[in-house]
Design an enzyme around this catalytic site. Sequence first.
Site, PDB file in Angstrom:
ATOM      1  N   ARG A  46      47.407 -51.652  78.973  1.00  0.00           N
ATOM      2  CA  ARG A  46      48.737 -51.243  79.446  1.00  0.00           C
ATOM      3  C   ARG A  46      49.358 -50.318  78.403  1.00  0.00           C
ATOM      4  O   ARG A  46      50.037 -49.350  78.723  1.00  0.00           O
ATOM      5  CB  ARG A  46      49.651 -52.448  79.706  1.00  0.00           C
ATOM      6  CG  ARG A  46      51.054 -52.000  80.096  1.00  0.00           C
ATOM      7  CD  ARG A  46      52.007 -53.056  80.672  1.00  0.00           C
ATOM      8  NE  ARG A  46      51.653 -54.422  80.478  1.00  0.00           N
ATOM      9  CZ  ARG A  46      51.868 -55.102  79.343  1.00  0.00           C
ATOM     10  NH1 ARG A  46      52.444 -54.525  78.309  1.00  0.00           N
ATOM     11  NH2 ARG A  46      51.490 -56.351  79.243  1.00  0.00           N
ATOM     12  N   TYR A  98      64.539 -33.758  95.788  1.00  0.00           N
ATOM     13  CA  TYR A  98      63.436 -34.429  96.490  1.00  0.00           C
ATOM     14  C   TYR A  98      63.936 -35.793  96.982  1.00  0.00           C
ATOM     15  O   TYR A  98      64.586 -36.531  96.227  1.00  0.00           O
ATOM     16  CB  TYR A  98      62.252 -34.598  95.521  1.00  0.00           C
ATOM     17  CG  TYR A  98      61.141 -35.466  96.055  1.00  0.00           C
ATOM     18  CD1 TYR A  98      60.282 -35.005  97.047  1.00  0.00           C
ATOM     19  CD2 TYR A  98      60.945 -36.747  95.572  1.00  0.00           C
ATOM     20  CE1 TYR A  98      59.266 -35.799  97.538  1.00  0.00           C
ATOM     21  CE2 TYR A  98      59.921 -37.558  96.051  1.00  0.00           C
ATOM     22  CZ  TYR A  98      59.090 -37.074  97.039  1.00  0.00           C
ATOM     23  OH  TYR A  98      58.083 -37.865  97.524  1.00  0.00           O
ATOM     24  N   ASP A 170      62.366 -31.455  86.899  1.00  0.00           N
ATOM     25  CA  ASP A 170      61.245 -31.759  87.793  1.00  0.00           C
ATOM     26  C   ASP A 170      60.607 -30.420  88.155  1.00  0.00           C
ATOM     27  O   ASP A 170      61.136 -29.647  88.948  1.00  0.00           O
ATOM     28  CB  ASP A 170      61.743 -32.500  89.041  1.00  0.00           C
ATOM     29  CG  ASP A 170      60.597 -32.891  89.989  1.00  0.00           C
ATOM     30  OD1 ASP A 170      59.511 -32.277  89.891  1.00  0.00           O
ATOM     31  OD2 ASP A 170      60.800 -33.789  90.822  1.00  0.00           O
ATOM     32  N   LYS A 195      50.580 -33.474  93.067  1.00  0.00           N
ATOM     33  CA  LYS A 195      50.612 -32.202  93.784  1.00  0.00           C
ATOM     34  C   LYS A 195      49.673 -31.194  93.108  1.00  0.00           C
ATOM     35  O   LYS A 195      48.477 -31.397  93.128  1.00  0.00           O
ATOM     36  CB  LYS A 195      52.060 -31.706  93.879  1.00  0.00           C
ATOM     37  CG  LYS A 195      53.083 -32.807  94.232  1.00  0.00           C
ATOM     38  CD  LYS A 195      52.918 -33.370  95.633  1.00  0.00           C
ATOM     39  CE  LYS A 195      53.689 -34.660  95.880  1.00  0.00           C
ATOM     40  NZ  LYS A 195      55.111 -34.653  95.539  1.00  0.00           N
TER      41      LYS A 195
HETATM   42  C1  LIG Z   1      56.103 -35.681  95.378  1.00  0.00           C
HETATM   43  C2  LIG Z   1      57.267 -35.392  94.514  1.00  0.00           C
HETATM   44  C3  LIG Z   1      57.826 -36.381  93.692  1.00  0.00           C
HETATM   45  C4  LIG Z   1      57.324 -37.812  93.695  1.00  0.00           C
HETATM   46  O1  LIG Z   1      56.046 -37.922  93.173  1.00  0.00           O
HETATM   47  P1  LIG Z   1      55.003 -39.084  93.612  1.00  0.00           P
HETATM   48  O2  LIG Z   1      53.787 -38.731  92.810  1.00  0.00           O
HETATM   49  O3  LIG Z   1      54.834 -38.989  95.084  1.00  0.00           O
HETATM   50  O4  LIG Z   1      55.634 -40.379  93.191  1.00  0.00           O
HETATM   51  C5  LIG Z   1      58.885 -36.018  92.886  1.00  0.00           C
HETATM   52  N1  LIG Z   1      59.379 -34.770  92.881  1.00  0.00           N
HETATM   53  C6  LIG Z   1      58.875 -33.795  93.665  1.00  0.00           C
HETATM   54  C7  LIG Z   1      59.475 -32.438  93.617  1.00  0.00           C
HETATM   55  C8  LIG Z   1      57.805 -34.075  94.503  1.00  0.00           C
HETATM   56  O5  LIG Z   1      57.319 -33.101  95.291  1.00  0.00           O
END
Ligand SMILES: *Cc1c(COP(=O)(O)O)cnc(C)c1O
Length: 379
Positions: A46, A98, A170, A195
Amino acid sequence: MKFETKVIHAGIEPDPSTGAIMTPIYQTSTYVQDAPGKHKGYEYARTQNPTRTVLEKNLAALENGTDAICFASGLAAMDAVLKLLEPGDEIISTFELYGGSYRLMTQIFAKYGIIAHFIDLNDKSSLRNHINEKTKLIWIETPTNPMLSVLDIKYICSIAKKTGILTCVDSTFATPYLQRPIDLGADMVHHSATKYLAGHSDVILGAVITNSNELSDRLHYIQNASGAIPGPQDCFLTLRGIKTLHLRVQRACDNAMEIAAFLKKNRKIDRVFYPGFKDAHNHLVAKRQMSHYGAMISFTLKSDTKRAANKVLSRTKLFSLAESLGGVESLIGHPATMTHASIPKKDRLSIGLTDSLIRLSIGVEHVDDLIADLKSAIS
Ligand SMILES: *Cc1c(COP(=O)(O)O)cnc(C)c1O
């Protein structure tokens, strides 16, 4: 090292025990000690795992940070950043957030007395008006989903710095290939590596990168205490994906530019949202802070109904109808009924998210095939 070399080499060395060129998947929960407290830097998985450590070193280098902390998902990474705050603290964020990030702030952290304000971060006076002595974090997301608005990272971070407020960007839609927020003054960069970073629609993983030792220590502490770690196999897949990040994102961006131009000329289409257009909102900021305009495009139909949108959505053959983005394959989605269904219609419409809005995640297929697919579905 240049970016294209870093994706392949930064933080990555042949495995010391065998010479394996690829980072092994250290599928272990614990590590044998020679004597109590006498170990090789790894005690319990962990806390640390060698596959994860390599991914963290690689991501830190790509974002020009000093450390990265990887998590079980993008939202788990965000959860750790929000846990830097105390009850009574306030967050300022964008109203085009988001959906999952919005839910985490308003449904989970609000319960513990951490209040978020969602504003137009492009409105300089609104930003100044919302800052008070309780403001501890500005959470920036750019480009935004699904309207693809661009926020001026350098400006917002300069305002935050003057007042001692932390900033986190982000940067999921941009990736470090297109924009590097730490260079623009951000304290932390957040990624849903699910992504573009992993890039093959086969893993869920998140990361926070920082150049502050204090923040990195606190985030590692929170991660160890709360436990939202990624498994070593997912770290391996993300490392493998990152090796081609520059190739994939460049091709996807080139495809997107041609597809955006095609959509703009199509008579059935009303508006096209793409930061690369000269008349796009904040085009000059995008031009300054990004090396390309990304591979996400949204558009609306002249016949602005869910029914018209549904026809297009169900007729594409190469664009698969699915949530998520950033994989090698192109995806098509309908924010009003999919990712943004929980947002009241009035609020949706106020940001331009109308019933016929369709979002595309452009992949790396041949652009002629992608255009032909859209052309036949739209006509
Ligand atoms: C998909 C996404 C998230 C969340 O990420 P996960 O890996 O699905 O938890 C946060 N911010 C943006 C801009 C996203 O496209």
